[in-house]
Design a protein around this motif. Structure first.
Motif, PDB file in Angstrom:
ATOM      1  N   PRO A  77      59.837 -55.005 106.295  1.00  0.00           N
ATOM      2  CA  PRO A  77      61.077 -54.272 106.023  1.00  0.00           C
ATOM      3  C   PRO A  77      61.235 -53.900 104.559  1.00  0.00           C
ATOM      4  O   PRO A  77      60.580 -54.454 103.677  1.00  0.00           O
ATOM      5  CB  PRO A  77      62.164 -55.253 106.463  1.00  0.00           C
ATOM      6  N   GLY A  78      62.146 -52.952 104.311  1.00  0.00           N
ATOM      7  CA  GLY A  78      62.445 -52.520 102.948  1.00  0.00           C
ATOM      8  C   GLY A  78      63.549 -53.337 102.319  1.00  0.00           C
ATOM      9  O   GLY A  78      63.875 -54.436 102.742  1.00  0.00           O
ATOM     10  N   GLY A  79      64.159 -52.760 101.307  1.00  0.00           N
ATOM     11  CA  GLY A  79      65.221 -53.474 100.603  1.00  0.00           C
ATOM     12  C   GLY A  79      65.026 -53.424  99.098  1.00  0.00           C
ATOM     13  O   GLY A  79      64.843 -52.334  98.544  1.00  0.00           O
ATOM     14  N   PRO A  80      65.009 -54.609  98.435  1.00  0.00           N
ATOM     15  CA  PRO A  80      65.125 -55.946  99.006  1.00  0.00           C
ATOM     16  C   PRO A  80      66.460 -56.134  99.745  1.00  0.00           C
ATOM     17  O   PRO A  80      67.490 -55.600  99.333  1.00  0.00           O
ATOM     18  CB  PRO A  80      65.047 -56.873  97.790  1.00  0.00           C
ATOM     19  N   TYR A 196      60.581 -50.665  99.846  1.00  0.00           N
ATOM     20  CA  TYR A 196      60.206 -51.841  99.063  1.00  0.00           C
ATOM     21  C   TYR A 196      59.126 -52.655  99.765  1.00  0.00           C
ATOM     22  O   TYR A 196      58.269 -53.276  99.121  1.00  0.00           O
ATOM     23  CB  TYR A 196      61.448 -52.709  98.798  1.00  0.00           C
ATOM     24  N   GLY A 197      59.139 -52.634 101.108  1.00  0.00           N
ATOM     25  CA  GLY A 197      58.109 -53.360 101.849  1.00  0.00           C
ATOM     26  C   GLY A 197      56.705 -52.886 101.546  1.00  0.00           C
ATOM     27  O   GLY A 197      55.739 -53.637 101.740  1.00  0.00           O
ATOM     28  N   THR A 198      56.537 -51.634 101.060  1.00  0.00           N
ATOM     29  CA  THR A 198      55.195 -51.167 100.696  1.00  0.00           C
ATOM     30  C   THR A 198      54.657 -51.953  99.511  1.00  0.00           C
ATOM     31  O   THR A 198      53.453 -52.193  99.414  1.00  0.00           O
ATOM     32  CB  THR A 198      55.190 -49.665 100.357  1.00  0.00           C
ATOM     33  N   TYR A 199      55.533 -52.325  98.593  1.00  0.00           N
ATOM     34  CA  TYR A 199      55.090 -53.141  97.459  1.00  0.00           C
ATOM     35  C   TYR A 199      54.695 -54.539  97.943  1.00  0.00           C
ATOM     36  O   TYR A 199      53.656 -55.079  97.535  1.00  0.00           O
ATOM     37  CB  TYR A 199      56.188 -53.215  96.410  1.00  0.00           C
ATOM     38  N   VAL A 200      55.517 -55.110  98.834  1.00  0.00           N
ATOM     39  CA  VAL A 200      55.172 -56.407  99.420  1.00  0.00           C
ATOM     40  C   VAL A 200      53.807 -56.325 100.101  1.00  0.00           C
ATOM     41  O   VAL A 200      52.937 -57.185  99.906  1.00  0.00           O
ATOM     42  CB  VAL A 200      56.250 -56.841 100.435  1.00  0.00           C
ATOM     43  N   ALA A 201      53.605 -55.279 100.892  1.00  0.00           N
ATOM     44  CA  ALA A 201      52.345 -55.131 101.622  1.00  0.00           C
ATOM     45  C   ALA A 201      51.174 -54.886 100.689  1.00  0.00           C
ATOM     46  O   ALA A 201      50.056 -55.368 100.932  1.00  0.00           O
ATOM     47  CB  ALA A 201      52.469 -53.987 102.633  1.00  0.00           C
ATOM     48  N   ALA A 202      51.399 -54.135  99.611  1.00  0.00           N
ATOM     49  CA  ALA A 202      50.329 -53.902  98.641  1.00  0.00           C
ATOM     50  C   ALA A 202      49.938 -55.200  97.945  1.00  0.00           C
ATOM     51  O   ALA A 202      48.750 -55.464  97.703  1.00  0.00           O
ATOM     52  CB  ALA A 202      50.765 -52.850  97.623  1.00  0.00           C
ATOM     53  N   VAL A 203      50.925 -56.023  97.612  1.00  0.00           N
ATOM     54  CA  VAL A 203      50.625 -57.319  96.995  1.00  0.00           C
ATOM     55  C   VAL A 203      49.875 -58.206  97.992  1.00  0.00           C
ATOM     56  O   VAL A 203      48.918 -58.902  97.620  1.00  0.00           O
ATOM     57  CB  VAL A 203      51.918 -58.004  96.503  1.00  0.00           C
ATOM     58  N   TYR A 204      50.294 -58.179  99.260  1.00  0.00           N
ATOM     59  CA  TYR A 204      49.567 -58.962 100.272  1.00  0.00           C
ATOM     60  C   TYR A 204      48.109 -58.510 100.355  1.00  0.00           C
ATOM     61  O   TYR A 204      47.190 -59.341 100.395  1.00  0.00           O
ATOM     62  CB  TYR A 204      50.237 -58.825 101.643  1.00  0.00           C
ATOM     63  N   ALA A 205      47.892 -57.200 100.380  1.00  0.00           N
ATOM     64  CA  ALA A 205      46.525 -56.679 100.466  1.00  0.00           C
ATOM     65  C   ALA A 205      45.704 -57.047  99.245  1.00  0.00           C
ATOM     66  O   ALA A 205      44.474 -57.178  99.328  1.00  0.00           O
ATOM     67  CB  ALA A 205      46.562 -55.160 100.645  1.00  0.00           C
TER      68      ALA A 205
END
Length: 483
Positions: A77-80, A196-205
Motif C-alpha cells: 500500500p501507499g501512504g505512509p 509510497y509503497g513503490t519505495y518500500v518495494a524498491a528497498v525490499y528488492a
C-alpha cells in the motif's frame, strides 16, 4: 523475463522460526469473494527478534484456479498510512481477474495502520486536519503559525508516541514484508506496489533480491536517500502545476453544463478563477455545513490537491468551487477536508517520514525564503510543499540510514508511471528508473492522475502490467502508452 515461481500449497505453514498464519473468513461488503484475514506477530525491534512483538493485520484473496496456482502476489500500500487490507478489499476481485486466478493475492496493514498495532501522539483536533498537518502558509506566505504547530506536533509525538511510533519506518516495513513472506511459506513473491509503497518495494528488492519475482512499481517517487520524503513533498509543487491543465480542460468543457459544473468558457480561464477564489477565501472564509470548520483558502487548496490525483474527483472539487463562488449557496465540504484525521492516523502519517530521513533544521528563515520563492513559481500549492514540517523538530531522526537504490539484482521490475501525476510527478519516477538501471523497464502512460494500474482507465498500461504479472514478459525497452 522474470524467473518462474515454484508453486506452493495454498495453506503453506510458516517457515522455521516464523509463526504460521491462522486464516479466517473476513469477506467485506463490496469486497472479493473468499477474502480471509489473519494476524502476524512482528518484533518491535528486529535487533531483539524474541522480544516484544507487535501485530500486523494481514489479508488474502485465494486464487480461484488452484490447479494453475503459481504463487503469491503482494499488494504494497501507499501512504505512509495506507491500508493494504482496504486496498485488497477494493481491488482484490479485479486483480484476481486480471491475473487469471493463478495467484493468492495478499496484503497487510503496516505498523500504525488500520487493525495493526497503532500509536498516538496525543494531538489536539485542530492539529490533525490534513490542511493543518501539512504546512500551508498564511495568506501572504507567512509561516510563523506553521513553525509553532510543527514544533508542537513533534514535541507531542516525542512525549506520547513511545517505542511503537519510533518503529514506524520503511526499513521495518521491509523487514515485516520478508517475515510475512516466510509465514506464507513462499521463496519468492510477486508484488504490485503503489505510490509510497513503490519505495518500500524498491528497498525490499535492494535488500532481498533473491526473494522477488515480477515486481511492479506503480507511481514512483525520487529514491534519492538524502531527500526521500521531503523530496517527494517538495516535488508536489511542480506535480500539481503539470496536472492542473487536465482539470482546467475538463472544467471548461461544455459537457459540464448539464450538471452545473462548468467553471469557465475556456480552459485558460480556470486557473485565475481558482487562484482568485482562494485569495478571497484567505481574506473572508465561507461558513460551511460543518459548524466551526469554514472553507478557507488553504482548505480549498488542499481539496484541489487531493482532487488532482484522479479524474473521478473532478466533479466534487468543481462543485465545491461553484458553491464557494455563489454567495447564496451552502458550502458542503468534501469528506477529505471536512474532518480531522484520527490521532493514530496522524501519528503514522508524520512518523514514518520523520523517522526515515533527516530533514532540514528548525531555523525558520530558510523555510520562509523557500516558501516565498515556491509560491511565486507555483501558486496553486502556495509554498506548502517546501514549508516546515514536524520532521524539522523530530527527536533522533533518522532512525536508520536510508537505503540507496541501485541497479544490482535481477532484471524483474516493471515501472508504470503517469505522465501527469500531481502526487508522484513524472520527473521523480524517472529518477527511480535511473537508479534501478537495467533491473527495470518503464511504461509511461500519457493519461493524468496518480496510480495507474486498474484504475487510471488506460487499457494499454493495464495490459502491460497484467501481461508482466501473468507471463513475466516485459517490453524490450521503455515504452509509451497513449491516452
Amino acid at each position: 523475463m522474470a524467473s518462474t515461481l515454484t508453486a506452493a500449497p495454498a495453506a503453506a505453514s510458516g517457515a522455521a522460526g516464523t509463526p504460521a498464519l491462522d486464516w479466517k473468513p473476513c469477506v467485506r461488503e463490496d469486497g472479493p469473494t473468499g477474502q480471509e484475514c489473519a494476524e502476524l506477530p512482528v518484533p518491535l525491534d528486529y535487533r531483539d527478534p524474541d522480544g516484544r512483538q507487535l501485530t500486523l493485520a494481514v489479508s488474502r484473496v485465494p486464487g480461484d484456479r488452484p490447479q494453475a496456482r503459481r504463487g503469491t502476489l503482494l499488494v504494497v500500500p501507499g501512504g505512509p498510512g495506507g491500508s493494504g487490507v482496504r486496498r485488497l478489499t477494493q481491488k482484490g476481485a479485479a486483480l484476481r481477474e486480471a491475473t487469471g486466478g493463478a495467484y493468492d493475492i495478499v496484503s497487510f496493514d503496516p505498523r500504525g495502520v488500520g487493525a495493526s498495532t497503532r500509536a498516538n501522539c496525543g494531538l489536539d483536533e485542530g492539529d490533525r486536519h490534513l490542511v493543518t498537518l501539512r504546512g500551508w502558509p498564511g495568506p501572504n506566505g507567512e509561516i510563523g503559525e506553521n513553525v509553532a504547530r510543527a514544533r508542537r506536533v513533534a514535541d507531542a509525538c516525542a512525549r506520547n508516541g513511545g517505542d511503537e511510533l519510533r518503529s514506524f519506518t520503511t526499513a521495518n516495513e521491509v523487514r515485516d514484508i520478508d517475515r510475512f513472506r516466510r509465514a506464507l511459506g513462499e521463496e519468492k513473491l510477486l508484488a504490485w506496489a503503489l505510490s509510497y509503497g513503490t519505495y518500500v518495494a524498491a528497498v525490499y528488492a535492494q535488500k532481498y533480491p533473491r526473494h522477488t519475482d515480477r515486481w511492479v512499481l506503480d507511481s514512483s517517487g525520487d529514491p534519492d536517500p538524502a531527500r526521500v520524503a521531503r523530496g517527494w513533498l517538495a516535488n508536489m509543487s511542480a506535480g500539481a502545476d503539470g496536472r492542473f491543465p487536465d482539470f482546467a480542460a475538463w472544467a471548461a468543457d461544455p459537457a459540464r453544463e448539464a450538471r452545473g459544473l462548468r467553471l469557465a468558457r475556456r480552459p485558460q480561464d480556470v486557473r485565475p478563477l481558482v487562484l482568485g477564489l482562494a485569495a478571497r477565501l484567505d481574506r473572508e472564509p465561507r461558513p460551511s455545513d460543518r459548524p466551526g470548520t469554514p472553507l478557507t483558502g488553504n482548505r480549498l487548496r488542499q481539496a484541489l490537491q487531493n482532487a488532482l490525483t484522479s479524474d473521478g474527483a473532478f466533479p466534487q472539487i468543481a462543485a465545491l468551487i461553484k458553491q464557494a463562488l455563489d454567495p447564496d449557496a451552502e458550502v458542503v465540504l468534501t469528506p477529505d477536508i471536512a474532518t480531522a484525521l484520527s490521532d493514530e492516523d496522524a501519528a503514522v502519517t508524520v512518523g514514518v517520514i520523520c523517522n526515515d530521513v533527516r530533514w532540514s533544521g528548525p531555523a525558520p528563515a530558510p523555510y520562509q525564503r523557500a516558501v516565498l520563492a515556491d509560491r511565486a513559481r507555483y501558486p496553486l500549492t502556495a509554498g506548502m510543499p517546501v514549508n516546515v514540517t514536524p520532521c524539522s523538530f523530530w527527536k533522533g531522526a533518522p532512525v536508520e540510514k536510508p537505503t540507496r537504490i541501485t541497479g544490482r539484482g535481477p532484471s524483474n521490475i516493471l515501472m508504470v508511471q503517469s505522465l501527469r501525476d500531481s502526487a508522484t510527478p513524472y520527473f521523480g519516477g524517472l529518477r527511480m528508473r535511473e537508479a534501478l538501471g537495467d533491473r527495470a523497464r518503464l511504461v509511461t502512460v500519457e493519461h493524468g492522475g496518480h496510480v495507474v494500474y486498474l484504475g487510471n482507465g488506460n487499457a494499454c498500461g493495464d495490459r502491460a502490467v497484467s501481461t508482466f504479472l501473468t507471463t513475466g514478459e516485459r517490453p524490450a525497452r521503455d515504452s509509451y502508452c497513449a491516452d
